[in-house]
Scaffold this motif. Structure first.
Motif, short mmCIF file in Angstrom:
data_model
loop_
_atom_site.label_atom_id
_atom_site.label_comp_id
_atom_site.label_asym_id
_atom_site.label_seq_id
_atom_site.Cartn_x
_atom_site.Cartn_y
_atom_site.Cartn_z
N VAL A 98 0.84 -1.20 0.00
CA VAL A 98 0.00 0.00 0.00
C VAL A 98 0.88 1.25 0.00
O VAL A 98 1.86 1.35 0.73
N LYS A 99 0.47 2.19 -0.84
CA LYS A 99 1.28 3.39 -1.10
C LYS A 99 0.46 4.65 -0.84
O LYS A 99 -0.69 4.75 -1.24
N THR A 137 -4.60 -12.30 2.95
CA THR A 137 -3.70 -11.52 2.10
C THR A 137 -2.81 -10.65 2.97
O THR A 137 -3.30 -9.87 3.79
N GLN A 138 -1.51 -10.80 2.82
CA GLN A 138 -0.57 -9.97 3.57
C GLN A 138 -0.56 -8.55 3.02
O GLN A 138 -0.71 -8.34 1.81
N VAL A 139 -0.34 -7.59 3.90
CA VAL A 139 -0.30 -6.19 3.48
C VAL A 139 0.98 -5.56 4.01
O VAL A 139 1.30 -5.67 5.19
N PHE A 140 1.71 -4.91 3.11
CA PHE A 140 2.97 -4.26 3.45
C PHE A 140 2.89 -2.77 3.11
O PHE A 140 2.08 -2.35 2.27
N GLY A 141 3.75 -1.99 3.74
CA GLY A 141 3.75 -0.56 3.52
C GLY A 141 5.13 -0.04 3.17
O GLY A 141 6.10 -0.79 3.04
N GLY A 142 5.22 1.28 3.02
CA GLY A 142 6.47 1.94 2.69
C GLY A 142 6.29 3.44 2.76
O GLY A 142 5.31 3.94 3.30
N ILE A 143 7.23 4.16 2.16
CA ILE A 143 7.22 5.61 2.27
C ILE A 143 7.61 6.24 0.93
O ILE A 143 8.52 5.77 0.25
N ALA A 144 6.87 7.30 0.55
CA ALA A 144 7.18 8.08 -0.64
C ALA A 144 7.81 9.40 -0.20
O ALA A 144 7.31 10.06 0.72
N LEU A 145 8.89 9.79 -0.87
CA LEU A 145 9.70 10.92 -0.41
C LEU A 145 9.25 12.24 -1.02
O LEU A 145 10.00 12.93 -1.71
N LYS A 186 8.60 -2.01 3.22
CA LYS A 186 9.16 -2.82 2.14
C LYS A 186 9.56 -2.01 0.92
O LYS A 186 10.13 -2.57 -0.02
N ALA A 187 9.24 -0.70 0.90
CA ALA A 187 9.51 0.07 -0.32
C ALA A 187 9.76 1.54 0.03
O ALA A 187 9.19 2.08 0.98
N VAL A 188 10.62 2.15 -0.80
CA VAL A 188 10.85 3.59 -0.75
C VAL A 188 10.64 4.12 -2.16
O VAL A 188 11.35 3.72 -3.09
N ALA A 211 15.04 -3.61 0.77
CA ALA A 211 13.73 -3.13 0.37
C ALA A 211 13.72 -2.76 -1.11
O ALA A 211 14.75 -2.82 -1.80
N ILE A 212 12.55 -2.37 -1.59
CA ILE A 212 12.39 -1.97 -2.99
C ILE A 212 12.73 -0.49 -3.14
O ILE A 212 12.23 0.35 -2.38
#
Length: 296
Positions: free
Chosen positions: A49-50, A72-80, A101-103, A160-161
């Motif tokens: 989720v973004k 269903t697994q749910v993962f998060g991250g951060i947008a800069l 899991k993601a930047v 991470a991604i």
């Protein structure tokens, strides 16, 4: 077109790396837990989720009780973007070390996005007034900022991604080259033919660095918001290769299709055009699961 049961069988276990569920200042059709419950229609393995505005890991931790009820697994991250302080290693460290899991490098705060939408459009109207500002990754000499190196090191540390966000292709190439030198193993360029303006040959150069090219079913869905021709998507897949392609939704916004429905319609269209079931599973199940490290 394949029958409903046939396409759902092919897509069973899909992973969506680009889900825009809420909470968010932009109107959303559902929250992260509701997105997970809906994803169960395809027995989706996971969603990422973004938010363009904040670190979604904290949302997921707050929704833990509800998310635990979904298969269903749910993962998060951060947008800069500017709302998190731009290229902010402190915010990145917190997100990744709490399970992110993601930047995503700048999206609507990138110069490229602002050039494409100088009027501030390109997104839904926010429900509140959210101040925003341009975020650059270079200094005046065209060199990557010191904070960029810190962020890349944090991504490598967490495996991470790294996403190029909405940066121009030349900058994404520079970012991915440096990321690879610093040990980043998972890299994605999102919707190369939307905002970013990357040509297939530029994407092939990124693939040689180890990157994946992500396309969004929301843009090719006949009931979606752009209604691009799936034949163009198939050409991209054939040019880049299914082993380096990912399909994601870029959906969750209010008044747009549900991700599962768009996956089904666009997946069916690709099969009708001649894409094999194996290749469709490669780009919807195998590749995105690998990027999230689900089989590590």
């Amino acid at each position: 077109m394949p029958g409903a049961s046939a396409i759902t069988t092919v897509l069973r276990g899909a992973v969506d790396l680009h889900c825009h569920s809420g909470p968010n200042p932009f109107p959303r059709r559902f929250d992260h837990a509701e997105a997970a419950f809906d994803a169960e229609r395809l027995e989706m393995r996971a969603i990422l989720v973004k938010s363009h505005h904040h670190n979604t890991v904290m949302d997921l931790l707050a929704m833990g009780d509800r998310l635990a009820k979904s298969s269903t697994q749910v993962f998060g991250g951060i947008a800069l973007n500017s709302q998190v302080g731009g290229i902010n290693p402190y915010a990145v460290a917190m997100s990744l070390r709490m399970g992110g899991k993601a930047v995503w490098f700048p999206t609507f705060s990138s110069g490229r996005h602002i050039e494409c939408h100088p009027e501030g459009g390109g997104f839904p109207t926010a429900t509140v007034d959210v101040p925003t500002a341009r975020v650059d990754v270079h200094n005046d000499a065209g060199e990557l900022l010191p904070e960029v190196y810190e962020v890349l090191d944090l991504i490598a540390e967490s495996n991470a991604i790294l996403s190029g966000g909405h940066l121009p292709p030349e900058t994404i190439t520079q970012l991915f080259e440096e990321g690879r030198r610093r040990g980043v193993k998972r890299m994605v360029i999102n919707h190369p033919n939307f905002v970013i303006g990357a040509k297939p040959e530029q994407c092939l150069e990124l693939v040689r660095l180890g990157a994946y090219v992500e396309h969004e079913v929301g843009m090719y869905d006949p009931e979606g918001y752009r209604k691009w021709d799936p034949k163009d998507l198939l050409t991209w897949i054939e040019t880049i290769g299914p082993e380096h392609t990912v399909l994601a939704s870029d959906l969750g916004q209010a008044n747009r299709p549900l991700p599962v429905d768009a996956f089904i319609r666009v997946g069916s269209a690709l099969l009708d055009l001649g894409l094999s079931e194996k290749d469709l599973r490669q780009i919807t199940c195998v590749n995105p699961a690998g990027l999230l490290g689900l089989d590590d």
